[in-house]
Write a protein that holds these residues in place. Structure first.
Motif, PDB file in Angstrom:
ATOM      1  N   PRO A 102       0.835  -1.210   0.000  1.00  0.00           N
ATOM      2  CA  PRO A 102       0.000   0.000   0.000  1.00  0.00           C
ATOM      3  C   PRO A 102       0.866   1.255   0.000  1.00  0.00           C
ATOM      4  O   PRO A 102       1.914   1.274   0.647  1.00  0.00           O
ATOM      5  CB  PRO A 102      -0.757  -0.105   1.333  1.00  0.00           C
ATOM      6  N   PRO A 103       0.453   2.286  -0.720  1.00  0.00           N
ATOM      7  CA  PRO A 103       1.249   3.515  -0.715  1.00  0.00           C
ATOM      8  C   PRO A 103       1.181   4.274   0.617  1.00  0.00           C
ATOM      9  O   PRO A 103       2.086   5.029   0.937  1.00  0.00           O
ATOM     10  CB  PRO A 103       0.628   4.362  -1.832  1.00  0.00           C
ATOM     11  N   LEU A 104       0.107   4.042   1.389  1.00  0.00           N
ATOM     12  CA  LEU A 104      -0.058   4.732   2.677  1.00  0.00           C
ATOM     13  C   LEU A 104      -0.083   3.700   3.802  1.00  0.00           C
ATOM     14  O   LEU A 104      -0.790   2.696   3.713  1.00  0.00           O
ATOM     15  CB  LEU A 104      -1.365   5.529   2.684  1.00  0.00           C
ATOM     16  N   VAL A 105       0.690   3.954   4.858  1.00  0.00           N
ATOM     17  CA  VAL A 105       0.690   3.050   6.004  1.00  0.00           C
ATOM     18  C   VAL A 105       0.352   3.849   7.259  1.00  0.00           C
ATOM     19  O   VAL A 105       0.959   4.896   7.532  1.00  0.00           O
ATOM     20  CB  VAL A 105       2.070   2.365   6.179  1.00  0.00           C
ATOM     21  N   LEU A 106      -0.636   3.355   8.017  1.00  0.00           N
ATOM     22  CA  LEU A 106      -1.029   3.980   9.279  1.00  0.00           C
ATOM     23  C   LEU A 106      -0.493   3.120  10.418  1.00  0.00           C
ATOM     24  O   LEU A 106      -0.667   1.898  10.397  1.00  0.00           O
ATOM     25  CB  LEU A 106      -2.558   4.054   9.386  1.00  0.00           C
ATOM     26  N   LEU A 107       0.143   3.756  11.389  1.00  0.00           N
ATOM     27  CA  LEU A 107       0.740   2.985  12.493  1.00  0.00           C
ATOM     28  C   LEU A 107       0.312   3.600  13.818  1.00  0.00           C
ATOM     29  O   LEU A 107       0.575   4.777  14.077  1.00  0.00           O
ATOM     30  CB  LEU A 107       2.270   3.009  12.390  1.00  0.00           C
ATOM     31  N   ASP A 108      -0.370   2.795  14.640  1.00  0.00           N
ATOM     32  CA  ASP A 108      -0.854   3.294  15.928  1.00  0.00           C
ATOM     33  C   ASP A 108       0.014   2.741  17.050  1.00  0.00           C
ATOM     34  O   ASP A 108      -0.088   1.562  17.384  1.00  0.00           O
ATOM     35  CB  ASP A 108      -2.320   2.872  16.125  1.00  0.00           C
ATOM     36  N   GLU A 109       0.872   3.581  17.597  1.00  0.00           N
ATOM     37  CA  GLU A 109       1.803   3.179  18.671  1.00  0.00           C
ATOM     38  C   GLU A 109       2.473   1.845  18.316  1.00  0.00           C
ATOM     39  O   GLU A 109       2.422   0.896  19.102  1.00  0.00           O
ATOM     40  CB  GLU A 109       1.057   3.020  20.006  1.00  0.00           C
ATOM     41  N   PRO A 110       3.127   1.759  17.149  1.00  0.00           N
ATOM     42  CA  PRO A 110       3.608   0.449  16.703  1.00  0.00           C
ATOM     43  C   PRO A 110       4.682  -0.142  17.605  1.00  0.00           C
ATOM     44  O   PRO A 110       4.903  -1.342  17.589  1.00  0.00           O
ATOM     45  CB  PRO A 110       4.182   0.732  15.315  1.00  0.00           C
ATOM     46  N   PHE A 111       5.350   0.694  18.409  1.00  0.00           N
ATOM     47  CA  PHE A 111       6.410   0.152  19.268  1.00  0.00           C
ATOM     48  C   PHE A 111       5.988   0.186  20.740  1.00  0.00           C
ATOM     49  O   PHE A 111       6.796  -0.053  21.630  1.00  0.00           O
ATOM     50  CB  PHE A 111       7.699   0.952  19.081  1.00  0.00           C
ATOM     51  N   GLY A 112       4.707   0.497  20.966  1.00  0.00           N
ATOM     52  CA  GLY A 112       4.209   0.746  22.318  1.00  0.00           C
ATOM     53  C   GLY A 112       4.326  -0.440  23.261  1.00  0.00           C
ATOM     54  O   GLY A 112       4.484  -0.260  24.463  1.00  0.00           O
ATOM     55  N   ALA A 113       4.255  -1.661  22.712  1.00  0.00           N
ATOM     56  CA  ALA A 113       4.258  -2.829  23.593  1.00  0.00           C
ATOM     57  C   ALA A 113       5.680  -3.287  23.936  1.00  0.00           C
ATOM     58  O   ALA A 113       5.859  -4.229  24.694  1.00  0.00           O
ATOM     59  CB  ALA A 113       3.494  -3.974  22.933  1.00  0.00           C
ATOM     60  N   LEU A 114       6.686  -2.619  23.390  1.00  0.00           N
ATOM     61  CA  LEU A 114       8.061  -3.093  23.584  1.00  0.00           C
ATOM     62  C   LEU A 114       8.750  -2.321  24.706  1.00  0.00           C
ATOM     63  O   LEU A 114       8.427  -1.167  24.969  1.00  0.00           O
ATOM     64  CB  LEU A 114       8.858  -2.896  22.282  1.00  0.00           C
ATOM     65  N   ASP A 115       9.742  -2.977  25.338  1.00  0.00           N
ATOM     66  CA  ASP A 115      10.490  -2.266  26.370  1.00  0.00           C
ATOM     67  C   ASP A 115      11.383  -1.202  25.711  1.00  0.00           C
ATOM     68  O   ASP A 115      11.637  -1.247  24.508  1.00  0.00           O
ATOM     69  CB  ASP A 115      11.321  -3.250  27.197  1.00  0.00           C
ATOM     70  N   GLN A 116      11.882  -0.271  26.534  1.00  0.00           N
ATOM     71  CA  GLN A 116      12.599   0.901  25.996  1.00  0.00           C
ATOM     72  C   GLN A 116      13.787   0.532  25.106  1.00  0.00           C
ATOM     73  O   GLN A 116      14.000   1.132  24.065  1.00  0.00           O
ATOM     74  CB  GLN A 116      13.099   1.793  27.148  1.00  0.00           C
ATOM     75  N   VAL A 143       1.049   7.266  15.063  1.00  0.00           N
ATOM     76  CA  VAL A 143       0.597   7.815  16.345  1.00  0.00           C
ATOM     77  C   VAL A 143       1.586   7.444  17.441  1.00  0.00           C
ATOM     78  O   VAL A 143       1.994   6.287  17.543  1.00  0.00           O
ATOM     79  CB  VAL A 143      -0.779   7.215  16.724  1.00  0.00           C
ATOM     80  N   THR A 144       1.971   8.421  18.239  1.00  0.00           N
ATOM     81  CA  THR A 144       2.759   8.111  19.432  1.00  0.00           C
ATOM     82  C   THR A 144       2.502   9.177  20.481  1.00  0.00           C
ATOM     83  O   THR A 144       2.038  10.271  20.161  1.00  0.00           O
ATOM     84  CB  THR A 144       4.272   8.026  19.115  1.00  0.00           C
ATOM     85  N   HIS A 145       2.792   8.832  21.766  1.00  0.00           N
ATOM     86  CA  HIS A 145       2.805   9.914  22.743  1.00  0.00           C
ATOM     87  C   HIS A 145       4.235  10.127  23.236  1.00  0.00           C
ATOM     88  O   HIS A 145       4.478  10.861  24.172  1.00  0.00           O
ATOM     89  CB  HIS A 145       1.825   9.644  23.892  1.00  0.00           C
ATOM     90  N   ASP A 146       5.196   9.441  22.543  1.00  0.00           N
ATOM     91  CA  ASP A 146       6.606   9.513  22.925  1.00  0.00           C
ATOM     92  C   ASP A 146       7.289  10.594  22.078  1.00  0.00           C
ATOM     93  O   ASP A 146       7.452  10.460  20.869  1.00  0.00           O
ATOM     94  CB  ASP A 146       7.226   8.129  22.663  1.00  0.00           C
ATOM     95  N   VAL A 147       7.693  11.659  22.785  1.00  0.00           N
ATOM     96  CA  VAL A 147       8.249  12.827  22.099  1.00  0.00           C
ATOM     97  C   VAL A 147       9.539  12.484  21.351  1.00  0.00           C
ATOM     98  O   VAL A 147       9.758  12.908  20.209  1.00  0.00           O
ATOM     99  CB  VAL A 147       8.500  13.950  23.131  1.00  0.00           C
ATOM    100  N   GLN A 148      10.406  11.676  21.994  1.00  0.00           N
ATOM    101  CA  GLN A 148      11.683  11.330  21.347  1.00  0.00           C
ATOM    102  C   GLN A 148      11.415  10.539  20.063  1.00  0.00           C
ATOM    103  O   GLN A 148      12.059  10.746  19.043  1.00  0.00           O
ATOM    104  CB  GLN A 148      12.568  10.491  22.283  1.00  0.00           C
ATOM    105  N   GLU A 149      10.432   9.618  20.151  1.00  0.00           N
ATOM    106  CA  GLU A 149      10.075   8.812  18.980  1.00  0.00           C
ATOM    107  C   GLU A 149       9.572   9.714  17.848  1.00  0.00           C
ATOM    108  O   GLU A 149       9.940   9.542  16.692  1.00  0.00           O
ATOM    109  CB  GLU A 149       8.982   7.833  19.398  1.00  0.00           C
TER     110      GLU A 149
END
Ligand SMILES: Nc1ncnc2c1ncn2[C@@H]1O[C@H](COP(=O)(O)OP(=O)(O)OP(=O)(O)O)[C@@H](O)[C@H]1O
Length: 339
Positions: free
Chosen positions: A160-174, A198-204
């Motif tokens: 797909p030309p467009l990919v939506l990612l919702d907190e894709p790394f959210g479940a992983l440890d730092q 989507v993220t709430h992690d500023v560094q990410e």
């Protein structure tokens, strides 16, 4: 030159749940290949906004156009083919093998089994999951990071030309998260994609975004490059949002070329035999890391000299050490923060 058709164009999207407006009047347009990060505090409407892009949530008003086509007019298969979707919970089918999970969407789209097998093989290889080892495994046999990559492979399967990612790394440890993020940035397969993450992690957000859309209570507070949000905050909310992490964000955002005018006159010792060169596009963070990497053959870290590469106009290399770098950084910050 007329503007090319945006990969994704969003106009005045609004969504209420009961009396609460959770997304209010949001508009933006993305160029092909651009990565937009939706950032903001918990509950500000990021996921709702993302899910309106692929019609998992119907907006009250406003429009979404995928390469010029209103998504409401697109048949479901075309929507599936046009937009990949990755979520934090990964959502792999537990009784399907890795290969079967990756092949779900192309299967639904009626692709030939041989073509699906070839694409799955190619994707698993590219996502560093050698198919000989992983194709026949089941999700519970994989680590969290590997499951995340299978989720990504599945979203990319129909190209797909467009990919939506919702907190894709959210479940992983730092630590896993930082590593996977680095891999993610370097994936050739993703370079051509337009992405909304989507993220709430500023560094990410700062690491992955071409532009950031910062939301509060469903409203856009600012849409711009990480540098714009950091140095030209549109309002007090934006300023306060980055305040706690400001210094590390500045280290990650500014490059040697930004501090070059201030470096030139500061430090002239080029006598060390232990020069390293860094490109002008290296960030201050990377320069600091290079300066603090232990090197038994040189003197104390603060005395080591690094030279920026003379890439621009054949300019001579400019030496600096920790003290001169920090001084130049301070001056550059003052200059950039001036209204
Ligand atoms: N199906 C729903 N029904 C009612 N309210 C909802 C529904 N989905 C979301 N909301 C509300 O809408 C608001 C925005 O939710 P949303 O999940 O979009 O926020 P978010 O920014 O993604 O939050 P988080 O970072 O915590 O995941 C919240 O107040 C939430 O309670």
């Amino acid at each position: 030159m007329p503007d090319a058709i945006p990969a994704l164009a969003v106009h005045n999207l609004t969504k209420h749940y009961g009396p609460h407006a959770v997304v209010q009047d949001v508009s933006f347009a993305l160029a092909p290949g651009e990565t937009l990060v939706l950032l903001g505090p918990s509950g500000c409407g990021k996921t709702t906004l993302l899910r309106m892009l692929n019609r998992l949530v119907e907006p009250d008003s406003g429009t979404v156009h995928l390469t010029g086509h209103d998504v409401r007019q697109l048949p479901p298969e075309q929507l599936r083919r046009g937009i990949g979707y990755v979520i934090q919970q990964v959502g792999l089918l537990p009784h399907y093998t890795v290969a079967e999970n990756v092949g779900v969407v192309p299967g639904l789209l009626g692709h030939a089994p041989a073509a699906i097998a070839q694409r799955t093989h190619e994707l698993l290889t590219r996502l560093h999951l050698p198919p000989e080892r992983y194709a026949t495994q089941y999700p519970h046999q994989l680590s969290g990071g590997q499951q995340q990559r299978v989720g990504l492979a599945r979203a990319l399967a129909a190209d797909p030309p467009l990919v939506l990612l919702d907190e894709p790394f959210g479940a992983l440890d730092q630590i896993t998260r930082a590593g996977i993020r680095r891999e993610f940035r370097e994936l050739e397969e993703l370079r051509r994609k337009t992405m909304v993450l989507v993220t709430h992690d500023v560094q990410e957000a700062f690491e992955l975004a071409d532009r950031i859309l910062l939301l509060d209570a469903g409203r856009v507070q600012q849409l711009g490059t990480p540098r714009e949000l950091l140095f030209q905050p549109a309002n007090d909310f934006v300023r306060r949002f980055f305040e706690a992490e400001k210094l590390s964000l500045q280290f990650r955002t500014l490059q040697l070329q930004d501090v070059l005018p201030d470096l030139a006159s500061e430090y002239t010792n080029t006598s060390s035999s232990n020069h390293k060169t860094l490109p002008l596009t290296a960030t201050i963070q990377e320069a600091l890391e290079a300066l603090s990497t232990p090197d038994p053959t040189s003197g104390p870290a603060t005395e080591r000299v690094l030279l920026t590469k003379p890439e621009v106009d054949q300019a001579p290399a400019v030496p600096f050490n920790l003290a001169s770098l920090m001084s130049a950084f301070g001056q550059a910050i003052q200059r950039l923060q001036r209204p």
